[in-house]
Design a protein around this motif. Structure first.
Motif, PDB file in Angstrom:
ATOM      1  N   ALA A 105      36.451  56.738  74.134  1.00 42.66           N
ATOM      2  CA  ALA A 105      37.795  56.229  73.866  1.00 42.66           C
ATOM      3  C   ALA A 105      37.801  55.396  72.585  1.00 42.66           C
ATOM      4  O   ALA A 105      38.732  55.476  71.771  1.00 42.66           O
ATOM      5  CB  ALA A 105      38.289  55.391  75.043  1.00 42.66           C
ATOM      6  N   SER A 106      36.744  54.628  72.396  1.00 46.44           N
ATOM      7  CA  SER A 106      36.644  53.785  71.203  1.00 46.44           C
ATOM      8  C   SER A 106      36.611  54.640  69.942  1.00 46.44           C
ATOM      9  O   SER A 106      37.284  54.337  68.957  1.00 46.44           O
ATOM     10  CB  SER A 106      35.390  52.914  71.299  1.00 46.44           C
ATOM     11  OG  SER A 106      35.254  52.115  70.142  1.00 46.44           O
ATOM     12  N   ASN A 107      35.836  55.698  69.949  1.00 43.02           N
ATOM     13  CA  ASN A 107      35.757  56.596  68.789  1.00 43.02           C
ATOM     14  C   ASN A 107      37.128  57.140  68.424  1.00 43.02           C
ATOM     15  O   ASN A 107      37.495  57.204  67.249  1.00 43.02           O
ATOM     16  CB  ASN A 107      34.799  57.758  69.078  1.00 43.02           C
ATOM     17  CG  ASN A 107      33.348  57.329  69.020  1.00 43.02           C
ATOM     18  OD1 ASN A 107      32.481  57.997  69.552  1.00 43.02           O
ATOM     19  ND2 ASN A 107      33.083  56.201  68.380  1.00 43.02           N
ATOM     20  N   ILE A 108      37.887  57.529  69.441  1.00 45.63           N
ATOM     21  CA  ILE A 108      39.224  58.069  69.194  1.00 45.63           C
ATOM     22  C   ILE A 108      40.123  57.007  68.581  1.00 45.63           C
ATOM     23  O   ILE A 108      40.799  57.244  67.578  1.00 45.63           O
ATOM     24  CB  ILE A 108      39.828  58.588  70.513  1.00 45.63           C
ATOM     25  CG1 ILE A 108      39.114  59.877  70.920  1.00 45.63           C
ATOM     26  CG2 ILE A 108      41.327  58.824  70.361  1.00 45.63           C
ATOM     27  CD1 ILE A 108      39.580  60.427  72.238  1.00 45.63           C
ATOM     28  N   MET A 109      40.119  55.819  69.179  1.00 43.94           N
ATOM     29  CA  MET A 109      40.958  54.744  68.655  1.00 43.94           C
ATOM     30  C   MET A 109      40.531  54.348  67.248  1.00 43.94           C
ATOM     31  O   MET A 109      41.366  54.041  66.395  1.00 43.94           O
ATOM     32  CB  MET A 109      40.887  53.522  69.575  1.00 43.94           C
ATOM     33  CG  MET A 109      41.394  53.759  70.994  1.00 43.94           C
ATOM     34  SD  MET A 109      43.082  54.385  71.081  1.00 43.94           S
ATOM     35  CE  MET A 109      44.017  52.936  70.619  1.00 43.94           C
ATOM     36  N   GLN A 110      39.234  54.359  66.979  1.00 46.85           N
ATOM     37  CA  GLN A 110      38.744  53.965  65.658  1.00 46.85           C
ATOM     38  C   GLN A 110      39.165  54.948  64.578  1.00 46.85           C
ATOM     39  O   GLN A 110      39.609  54.540  63.506  1.00 46.85           O
ATOM     40  CB  GLN A 110      37.214  53.863  65.674  1.00 46.85           C
ATOM     41  CG  GLN A 110      36.674  52.741  66.515  1.00 46.85           C
ATOM     42  CD  GLN A 110      36.747  51.401  65.794  1.00 46.85           C
ATOM     43  OE1 GLN A 110      37.483  50.519  66.197  1.00 46.85           O
ATOM     44  NE2 GLN A 110      36.006  51.271  64.712  1.00 46.85           N
ATOM     45  N   SER A 111      39.015  56.239  64.872  1.00 44.02           N
ATOM     46  CA  SER A 111      39.376  57.196  63.824  1.00 44.02           C
ATOM     47  C   SER A 111      40.887  57.208  63.637  1.00 44.02           C
ATOM     48  O   SER A 111      41.389  57.380  62.516  1.00 44.02           O
ATOM     49  CB  SER A 111      38.825  58.593  64.139  1.00 44.02           C
ATOM     50  OG  SER A 111      39.480  59.147  65.239  1.00 44.02           O
ATOM     51  N   ASN A 112      41.600  56.996  64.721  1.00 44.19           N
ATOM     52  CA  ASN A 112      43.057  56.881  64.642  1.00 44.19           C
ATOM     53  C   ASN A 112      43.453  55.676  63.771  1.00 44.19           C
ATOM     54  O   ASN A 112      44.303  55.785  62.871  1.00 44.19           O
ATOM     55  CB  ASN A 112      43.627  56.703  66.059  1.00 44.19           C
ATOM     56  CG  ASN A 112      45.130  56.861  66.107  1.00 44.19           C
ATOM     57  OD1 ASN A 112      45.673  57.834  65.604  1.00 44.19           O
ATOM     58  ND2 ASN A 112      45.804  55.907  66.718  1.00 44.19           N
ATOM     59  N   ALA A 113      42.804  54.552  64.004  1.00 44.70           N
ATOM     60  CA  ALA A 113      43.102  53.340  63.245  1.00 44.70           C
ATOM     61  C   ALA A 113      42.725  53.509  61.774  1.00 44.70           C
ATOM     62  O   ALA A 113      43.476  53.107  60.880  1.00 44.70           O
ATOM     63  CB  ALA A 113      42.358  52.148  63.848  1.00 44.70           C
TER      64      ALA A 113
END
Lengths: 158, 158
Positions: A34-42
């Motif tokens: 989930a963190s990876n997804i949020m990070q690349s999104n950010a």
DNA sequence: TATTGTTATACTCTATAACTATA
DNA sequence: TATAGTTATAGAGTATAACAATA
């Protein structure tokens, strides 16, 4: 490297389910994904503003806490002091913040955002909020609050 | 680099609270902080078994899915194919897995864990579960399930 | 043409040790 | 001595492009 031939390919896996089914039992694995997804999104949301996640985070803290020192910044963001230097450098180079000598303790710098820095932060913050909103559309406000609460209890923060 | 002097130090911050109070409104920030904690915790737990998080994850998938290919592994772990190569290499070097040619498609390798690989995975998995247990002591079983569910709805996984 | 594994490369984040100037 | 900022460096994760062998 000696490589043999698969003489007895398994027709069916030992157990049904996704390939990573075992890993999904680990909270760390689920959080990391989930963190990876949020990070690349950010990162995508911040890129048009010339900011990375680290520089945006630092800028946020500096805007909201005028005259914060680099050591305080490092502690707040849970990073090493040495790693703040290049982040601060890059924010200073594009004139979003300034380093100011503190008369009472000449070892430390007081960090302050410029007017441009404040404006850039505000614009980037809005873009990031919008990007998160789109990504979290499947979660209700209550669920988002619940998620934040559960995460905070893993990372006591204060 | 011209640096001025702080002639008017702020006595009180504009607003009360922790230095990163603004950032805590972002789900990505909270997830990242929790993720960092879980990751360093996991890395410490796996180190005595000669495994990093990436090699443990790959080993897990290979143990549970005999004859999985590198491309399938990459897809399952949400990583680039090219980045699996060194991970697989290091698992093969310490004889925890083997690459086997697939007669029906000579482009791909079937990956299989050795007996030592299965034992190492099982021991490391137990250690990791224990380490997570200690770290998540503040969350009830229901809350852990809820966390996993919320995270899964950020990362659809399947 | 497309896919599998591979190599090379580069960027970012993270962590440590050692240095300087100040306290 | 201890602390703030800095420099240098190294490890790890991640991402892209290009290639050979094979489909």
């Amino acid at each position: 490297m000696v490589r043999k031939t698969a003489d007895k390919p398994e027709e069916t896996p030992e157990q049904a389910g996704p390939l990573d089914r075992h890993l999904r039992d680990y909270a760390g694995y689920n959080i990391k994904r989930a963190s990876n997804i949020m990070q690349s999104n950010a990162a995508k949301a911040l890129d048009p503003y010339g900011l990375r996640i680290t520089t945006f985070s630092a800028l946020c803290v500096i805007v909201d806490n005028p005259d914060v020192t680099q050591s305080q910044l490092a502690a707040a963001l849970n990073m090493e002091r040495s790693n703040t230097v290049l982040i601060i450098d890059s924010l200073e180079e594009i004139n979003l913040i300034g380093r100011f000598r503190v008369p009472t303790d000449r070892r430390s710098y007081a960090l302050r955002a410029t007017l441009a820095g404040i404006k850039r932060r505000d614009a980037a913050a809005r873009a990031l909020a919008k990007a998160e909103e789109e990504r979290l559309v499947n979660l209700s406000p209550e669920e988002r609050a619940q998620l934040a609460d559960l995460l905070r209890r893993i990372d006591p923060l204060d």
